[in-house]
Design an enzyme around this catalytic site. Sequence first.
Site, PDB file in Angstrom:
ATOM      1  N   ASP A 163     -42.796 -25.291  14.999  1.00  0.00           N
ATOM      2  CA  ASP A 163     -41.618 -26.160  15.051  1.00  0.00           C
ATOM      3  C   ASP A 163     -40.621 -25.679  14.011  1.00  0.00           C
ATOM      4  O   ASP A 163     -41.015 -25.083  13.012  1.00  0.00           O
ATOM      5  CB  ASP A 163     -42.003 -27.592  14.667  1.00  0.00           C
ATOM      6  CG  ASP A 163     -42.729 -28.292  15.788  1.00  0.00           C
ATOM      7  OD1 ASP A 163     -42.584 -27.852  16.928  1.00  0.00           O
ATOM      8  OD2 ASP A 163     -43.442 -29.271  15.498  1.00  0.00           O
ATOM      9  N   ASP A 168     -46.174 -32.416  16.029  1.00  0.00           N
ATOM     10  CA  ASP A 168     -46.323 -33.640  15.238  1.00  0.00           C
ATOM     11  C   ASP A 168     -46.366 -34.898  16.091  1.00  0.00           C
ATOM     12  O   ASP A 168     -46.997 -35.871  15.740  1.00  0.00           O
ATOM     13  CB  ASP A 168     -45.214 -33.742  14.184  1.00  0.00           C
ATOM     14  CG  ASP A 168     -43.834 -33.453  14.755  1.00  0.00           C
ATOM     15  OD1 ASP A 168     -43.706 -33.443  15.992  1.00  0.00           O
ATOM     16  OD2 ASP A 168     -42.894 -33.238  13.982  1.00  0.00           O
ATOM     17  N   ASP A 203     -47.236 -33.870  21.767  1.00  0.00           N
ATOM     18  CA  ASP A 203     -47.599 -32.495  21.421  1.00  0.00           C
ATOM     19  C   ASP A 203     -49.104 -32.278  21.530  1.00  0.00           C
ATOM     20  O   ASP A 203     -49.582 -31.145  21.547  1.00  0.00           O
ATOM     21  CB  ASP A 203     -47.191 -32.183  19.967  1.00  0.00           C
ATOM     22  CG  ASP A 203     -45.687 -32.070  19.802  1.00  0.00           C
ATOM     23  OD1 ASP A 203     -45.014 -31.840  20.820  1.00  0.00           O
ATOM     24  OD2 ASP A 203     -45.199 -32.218  18.673  1.00  0.00           O
TER      25      ASP A 203
HETATM   26  P1  ATP Z   1     -38.431 -29.530  15.978  1.00  0.00           P
HETATM   27  O1  ATP Z   1     -38.904 -29.560  17.375  1.00  0.00           O
HETATM   28  O2  ATP Z   1     -38.154 -28.185  15.455  1.00  0.00           O
HETATM   29  O3  ATP Z   1     -39.221 -30.369  15.031  1.00  0.00           O
HETATM   30  P2  ATP Z   1     -36.279 -31.401  16.362  1.00  0.00           P
HETATM   31  O4  ATP Z   1     -36.465 -32.434  15.294  1.00  0.00           O
HETATM   32  O5  ATP Z   1     -34.884 -30.984  16.641  1.00  0.00           O
HETATM   33  O6  ATP Z   1     -36.943 -30.072  16.028  1.00  0.00           O
HETATM   34  P3  ATP Z   1     -36.961 -33.377  18.220  1.00  0.00           P
HETATM   35  O7  ATP Z   1     -37.473 -34.319  17.212  1.00  0.00           O
HETATM   36  O8  ATP Z   1     -37.616 -33.279  19.547  1.00  0.00           O
HETATM   37  O9  ATP Z   1     -36.937 -31.943  17.673  1.00  0.00           O
HETATM   38  O10 ATP Z   1     -35.443 -33.741  18.413  1.00  0.00           O
HETATM   39  C1  ATP Z   1     -34.684 -33.220  19.477  1.00  0.00           C
HETATM   40  C2  ATP Z   1     -33.241 -33.594  19.325  1.00  0.00           C
HETATM   41  O11 ATP Z   1     -33.093 -35.016  19.377  1.00  0.00           O
HETATM   42  C3  ATP Z   1     -32.627 -33.181  17.994  1.00  0.00           C
HETATM   43  O12 ATP Z   1     -32.085 -31.905  18.040  1.00  0.00           O
HETATM   44  C4  ATP Z   1     -31.549 -34.231  17.775  1.00  0.00           C
HETATM   45  O13 ATP Z   1     -30.355 -33.835  18.415  1.00  0.00           O
HETATM   46  C5  ATP Z   1     -32.112 -35.448  18.478  1.00  0.00           C
HETATM   47  N1  ATP Z   1     -32.717 -36.367  17.514  1.00  0.00           N
HETATM   48  C6  ATP Z   1     -33.622 -36.097  16.591  1.00  0.00           C
HETATM   49  N2  ATP Z   1     -33.967 -37.175  15.888  1.00  0.00           N
HETATM   50  C7  ATP Z   1     -33.256 -38.191  16.397  1.00  0.00           C
HETATM   51  C8  ATP Z   1     -33.151 -39.595  16.121  1.00  0.00           C
HETATM   52  N3  ATP Z   1     -33.857 -40.174  15.176  1.00  0.00           N
HETATM   53  N4  ATP Z   1     -32.281 -40.314  16.853  1.00  0.00           N
HETATM   54  C9  ATP Z   1     -31.581 -39.748  17.822  1.00  0.00           C
HETATM   55  N5  ATP Z   1     -31.614 -38.451  18.124  1.00  0.00           N
HETATM   56  C10 ATP Z   1     -32.435 -37.673  17.436  1.00  0.00           C
END
Ligand code: ATP
Length: 893
Positions: free
Chosen positions: A326, A635, A639
């Site tokens: 990630d 996480d 997943d």
């Molecule tokens: P990784 O997969 O590398 O951990 P990530 O945090 O970007 O990265 P996700 O948690 O799946 O992956 O988030 C995907 C997308 O959703 C993010 O790029 C962001 O635009 C949006 N996002 C993340 N957190 C929030 C939140 N708390 N509320 C709304 N949108 C969110």
Amino acid sequence: MMFHEMSGKDVEQALSTDLEKGLTEKEAEKRIRQYGFNELEEGEEKSALILFLSQFKDFMTLVLLAATVISGLLGEYVDAIAIIAIVLINGFLGFSQERRAEKSLEALKELSAPQVNVLRSGHWVKIPSKEVTLGDILKFESGDRIGADLRIVKANNLEIEESALTGESIPSPKSATPISGENVSLGDLHNMAFMGTMVTRGNGIGIVTGIGMKTAMGEIADMIQNAEILTTPLQRRLEQLGKILIVVALLLTLLVVLVGVWHGHDLYSMFLAGVSLAVAAIPEGLPAIVTIALSLGVQRMIRKNAIVRKLPAVETLGCATVICSDKTGTMTQNKMTVTHLWSGGETWKVSGTGYEPKGIFKQGETEIHPLKEKSLYQLLTFGLLCNHAELKMKNEEYFVDGDPTEGALLVSALKAGLTRDLLLKEFTIEQEFPFDSTRKMMSMMIRDKHGKRYVITKGAPDVLLDICRSVLWRSREQPLINEYREKVQESIDGLAAQALRTIAIAFKPVIAGEKISSERDAEKDLIFIGLQGMIDPPRPEVRQAIKECKEAGIRTVMITGDHAVTAKAIARQLGILHSGHPKVIDGTMLNDMTVDELEDMIEEVSVFARVSPDHKLKIVKAFQNRGHIVAMTGDGINDAPAIKTADIGISMGITGTDVAKEASSLVLLDDNFATIKAAIQEGRNIYENIRKFIRYLLASNVGEILVMLFAMLLSLPLPVVPIQILWVNLVTDGLPAMALGLDQPEEDVMKRKPRHPREGVFARGLGWKVVSRGFLIGLVTLVAFMTVYYQNTDNLAYAQTVAFATLVLAQLIHVFDCRSERSVLARNPFGNLYLVMAVLSSVLLMLVVIYVPALQPVFHTLPILPSDWLLILCMSAIPTFLLAGTYYIRKKA
Ligand code: ATP
């Protein structure tokens, strides 16, 4: 009345707790004393005595004990007592080794025990679920395992999977409303959550109504299997090898005895010698030493912030050929700060670092007042309302309790002078549709002072844009025709290209009477307000870790839910994206691809962006089909399948859900990519160390058997007597082998290609090394024996003492050779102080046995003359240095 029949308030009263503040620490302690810990009783532990006695269940040890008792009865008291003492000490060592291995495995289990979020004295704190007590208020969300039996008092789209209790694998929806009737079946108790069940959706709060054995799970605790401790592939291979070695050792021993008897030795002394030889030559201690080496290695990994949940992972780590990691929080710091804001064609910048709520808003070079710009005000307000994060302080430093992305939005609003308390005077939150990484957004329904309701949604901009009908342009609503859509898209890409993580915010007024019961109703026909772009700097150590992995033949692949352009920018900074693997694939492309299609191109891809958790499984499979050994991080609850399927499933200690942790074989305590590299390095080292002592022990055993066999074939007397062989087995074999298990890695351990997972025990020349060194150890011992024996055939005991010393020293010199795959000269012999100490103490014990008059009759030794030490030293150096020489000759050639 039962808890499920009562209202939340009544439960609060009945259990003398406080829904706003929880229990005080003092009250919780008192209740723990009164009701005990919140744990299920485990099966009985193996008693120490049984474990000790089990050390003697080995057949040859029993034969030896029987033979000793007979020799004792026949009058050989000294021999008998000495042999029994040695066998007992050996047994005790085995016992303490196994105990230690068991204890460290138990400690591991404790470390990976689940934690829960509990309200104590007005603060939410994370504590081990064991310390939860009646009346505690618990908070839980999707991916958590419920820590005790709870009466739910607040539920947001809550669903819990209760198959462990009810057998029903479809999650059951939960709410806080009371249920009437006493005899409601477990599956219908929709306002209760039970220990051990899993939250699959939403979030909630509950009051603890039952703990430990007094929970629904406690009632069926007997049926729950204890977590099994898996053996590693190498352990299993060694077990098979052990059986073969026993047969080989016994056959060779029998041969020694037969040849000895045939050449005129008396049956009784040959029998005792044979049995002692068999006991010495059978590497019965090997499995225990392997377990110890594994568990010591595992403890070293803990110090480097990696917890191994499944022992086989230690070995598989060394075979990893690709790490799928990630981005957010693992490769980056997860410390997010909003730096850019955009709405309706206008861009603002905000200064400040980290989470400190101090910063100035500027448009171009001009400082502005953020609350006076209408669209900026809306962007900040809604970003703060659709948000759970809290800003706290520890050691004079601000930190975010909650999701860092939301923390960044909270801080940008605080910088403008907004606070949540202020906003909650104007708005009330009516309903929430929590974030999940498949939708990539979250929504809240709020009501203002005039009773008007709104949906606020925030999420990934490109995804949000697709469900908007219009956009606010200079504070006016405009339909999202192509012109505006392209402009918004341009700004999204513009921010992403600067490696900024972007969050979009949208809203819609809810028409009177419009029913919004699911996220599908809420998240459509929205009005796009704007974007907040935040930096999330890469962790400084990750670039180097990725480089080292590359040198070790391991590819790093970034898998992220983030925007492709942001991901690409960061991947480039980290050295993941380069000409060797230039491709970036995003979630929409992955949707259209089969595993086979992905497999064809996967070697060129180094970034997967905008992925959903189910894509991860596809990626793991495609890599595995190409013969890769895959390490995959994750996480979230979704997943788990990918983590389970990967060869090494890795979960996050800080941000990981219980589900992900339980599916994984390795937990990163600090969520850091560099820890994966450290764990792989340690994994490789542990395996190499195990190879080292297998090599040492087996070569020593071969030497012991061969010296006896050669002597018998040449019609010579016994070159070493039974008690000496047993002594060698106890002292020379035991300590140094353990010390090899603690050896430092060779410098090139991360420069070698990953090991093949099905590699045999004797691969990479180990078999040859065992046989050649063993043969030479046997030979030089015999030569030393013959040289002295033929000088004076009347003094057999003296020649035997010289042979004994040669055998011991040849092994102790050879142990340094075992530290390197190359040659004894390749490493500093003093590099492993444990080994130096082990060898010195073995030498000292040998001198004691040879020179202390009281011990001489016991060990059948005589003091060795100084002149003979030269012979002994030269002879014992030959096996190691002769072959070190051939290594360099071969290398030169
Ligand atoms: P990784 O997969 O590398 O951990 P990530 O945090 O970007 O990265 P996700 O948690 O799946 O992956 O988030 C995907 C997308 O959703 C993010 O790029 C962001 O635009 C949006 N996002 C993340 N957190 C929030 C939140 N708390 N509320 C709304 N949108 C969110």
